[in-house]
Design a protein around this motif. Structure first.
Motif, short mmCIF file in Angstrom:
data_model
loop_
_atom_site.label_atom_id
_atom_site.label_comp_id
_atom_site.label_asym_id
_atom_site.label_seq_id
_atom_site.Cartn_x
_atom_site.Cartn_y
_atom_site.Cartn_z
N GLY A 163 0.60 1.37 -11.07
CA GLY A 163 0.56 1.17 -9.62
C GLY A 163 -0.29 2.22 -8.92
O GLY A 163 -1.03 1.92 -7.98
N MET B 192 3.94 7.83 -5.54
CA MET B 192 3.76 9.21 -6.03
C MET B 192 5.11 9.93 -6.16
O MET B 192 5.27 10.75 -7.06
N ALA C 265 -5.21 0.88 4.25
CA ALA C 265 -3.87 1.36 4.65
C ALA C 265 -2.82 0.90 3.64
O ALA C 265 -1.90 1.67 3.30
N GLY C 266 -2.96 -0.35 3.16
CA GLY C 266 -2.01 -0.86 2.17
C GLY C 266 -2.08 -0.04 0.88
O GLY C 266 -1.05 0.33 0.30
N PHE D 137 1.13 6.57 -1.66
CA PHE D 137 1.99 7.65 -1.16
C PHE D 137 3.47 7.29 -1.29
O PHE D 137 4.34 8.11 -0.95
N THR D 138 3.78 6.06 -1.73
CA THR D 138 5.17 5.71 -2.04
C THR D 138 5.43 5.97 -3.52
O THR D 138 6.39 6.65 -3.88
N LEU E 95 -4.45 -2.67 -5.69
CA LEU E 95 -3.13 -2.91 -5.10
C LEU E 95 -3.16 -2.41 -3.66
O LEU E 95 -3.55 -1.28 -3.40
N GLY E 96 -2.74 -3.27 -2.75
CA GLY E 96 -2.64 -2.85 -1.36
C GLY E 96 -3.39 -3.73 -0.38
O GLY E 96 -3.06 -3.75 0.79
N LEU F 133 -3.12 3.07 0.58
CA LEU F 133 -2.58 4.41 0.84
C LEU F 133 -1.06 4.38 0.83
O LEU F 133 -0.42 5.27 0.25
N ASN F 134 -0.47 3.37 1.48
CA ASN F 134 0.98 3.32 1.56
C ASN F 134 1.63 3.10 0.20
O ASN F 134 2.68 3.68 -0.09
N TRP F 135 1.00 2.28 -0.65
CA TRP F 135 1.50 2.15 -2.04
C TRP F 135 1.37 3.48 -2.76
O TRP F 135 2.31 3.94 -3.43
#
Lengths: 234, 236
Positions: B40, B93, B83-84, B90-91, B78-79, B86-88
């Protein structure tokens, strides 16, 4: 009943399969809210754990200025003022004394100059010199009230705006910049006035400023409301 | 003089390999967690990469990069958008780092690190093992849980994991962690090493899976259930 071994096998197979199905996907209605919750947690970590109000971003020699610094705005054409002389920065909200400041007024306030690295959320970086007045000096001038916890920055670029936490806004390197690379701020970079700080990603630094508002409620932001991290600190 | 008695029973067959407990549940859990989470992280990372597909300060010079201005295929990302991605990223991680800590703590506290960490005394064994793979020696050198080349590979991949986390933080907060970013040669260099890690992880994964099936298929079962019945039952 499913035994542990079968479960582990299933988990090992299902993980990559579900990820593969997720390609090019932002999580959908099921996962996106969870990702945004974690993003809010990361905002908190960024603001309360990692950000230091005293730590200054490294500065660079003028010779290190990069050849390029791309220009971004959301309007179909570069935003320009009809009558630049009539432009004023409106400072209001939770303040004792609302202000209406011309560029000359801002230039009469304490001046900060630094050569720093700009970090874009896209991954590029560039070095430039910025000249302006610290937001903290404006806050002092207008008598910011103790209830103020956030600052809202608005522009004349099709309603582009950003909300900032107070600590980041009061950082000594957070300035309202009227100059760049020893010249007045060019239109391509937000003339006549833009927000600048080497502690934030580029999209947090509102260009084409018209107002600064001190608030108790957290303002959103143009990109932030669409899913980009709200804190956006670097 | 009487002739020696003719044996009436056939010689005993070699006994089947013993069934041994091989991997603690912490190791199995973190192994598969890392596999899924790293997949991921890499996929969301490729999504993020697409927003600015080169390395170096704006205006150049740019670092040598076979993927300069390259858009990776949709299935590998993925994303959906920056922004998608980045959010994946930073989740995922957080559980990835947590799993890494759990695994390293287990290694340290259980003493299992002894069978995994490549140390100077493994150099001679690694050379013998390499000779065997190059067919310069016929018999498989004796080994414990892992042979010295495995120890070298696993030690390096753990170091790569640590480097990925550190370069990741250097990119995530280049001002707050400016000392760390400087350690890697600056923001763009840290991005570059972070990206390189992707290809080393990918190469490791391919070789790792091939070796499991070619050399010791029983080790797959061991990494799932914990039990092992195969060629290398001894433990060191």
């Amino acid at each position: 009943m499913i035994d542990r071994r079968a479960f582990l096998r299933l988990a090992a197979g299902a993980g990559p399969a579900s990820l593969a199905a997720a390609c090019g996907w932002d999580g959908g209605n099921a996962v996106r809210p969870l990702l945004l919750d974690i993003s809010r947690f990361n905002n908190w970590v960024g603001e309360k754990v990692l950000f230091s109000k005293n730590r200054l971003a490294p500065q660079y020699p003028i010779a290190d200025r990069t050849a390029q610094l791309p220009s971004y705005f959301i309007s179909p054409a570069m935003p320009t003022l009809q009558d630049p002389k009539a432009w004023r920065l409106e400072v209001s909200g939770l303040v004792r004394q609302p202000l209406s400041l011309s560029i000359a007024d801002l230039q009469a306030l304490p001046r900060t100059t630094y050569t720093v690295k700009h970090h874009c959320v896209e991954g590029w970086s560039a070095i430039a010199t910025w000249h302006g007045v610290p937001v903290s000096a404006v806050a002092e001038r207008c008598g910011m009230l103790p209830q103020a916890r956030y600052v809202r920055f608005d522009s004349f670029d099709s309603g582009y705006m950003n909300g900032w936490d107070l600590a980041s806004a009061m950082h000594p390197q957070t300035i309202l910049a009227y100059g760049m690379n020893d010249n007045p701020l060019p239109e391509s970079h937000g003339a006549p006035l833009r927000l600048y700080s080497p502690t934030k990603l580029g999209y947090k630094m509102t260009k084409y400023l018209v107002s600064v508002t001190f608030t108790a409620e957290r303002p959103g932001g143009y990109w932030e409301d669409q899913g980009y991290p709200w804190f956006g600190g670097v | 003089m009487a002739a020696p008695p003719v044996p009436t029973t056939p010689p005993p067959k070699p006994s089947p390999a013993p069934l041994v407990k091989r991997h603690h549940w912490v190791v199995r859990l973190t192994h598969w967690m890392t596999f899924v989470l790293l997949a991921g992280m890499i996929m969301s990372g490729l999504q993020i990469y697409g927003a600015y597909a080169r390395f170096g300060e704006r205006g150049g010079p740019y670092y040598v990069n076979a993927f300069e201005d390259h858009a990776f295929p949709t299935w590998s990302r993925l994303g959906g958008w920056l922004a998608g991605g980045l959010n994946w990223h930073f989740t995922l991680m957080w559980p990835l780092i947590a799993g890494g800590f759990l695994y390293l703590s287990y290694l340290a506290l259980s003493g299992e690190w002894r069978s995994l960490l490549f140390r100077p005394r493994d150099i001679r064994g690694a050379i013998e093992m390499q000779k065997y793979y190059l067919r310069l020696r016929k018999d498989h050198p004796p080994q414990g849980k892992h042979n010295p080349l495995q120890k070298l590979a696993y030690t390096c991949i753990i170091l790569l994991g640590v480097l990925s986390v550190l370069t990741g933080f250097a990119i995530y907060k280049p001002t707050q962690f400016s000392w760390l970013t400087a350690l890697f040669g600056g923001f763009q260099a840290a991005r570059y090493w972070h990206f390189w890690a992707v290809w080393i992880f990918t190469a490791f994964l391919i070789v790792h899976v091939i070796l499991v099936f070619v050399v010791d298929p029983a080790s797959l079962r061991a990494m799932i259930s914990g039990w092992y019945r195969g060629r290398f039952p001894s433990h060191d």
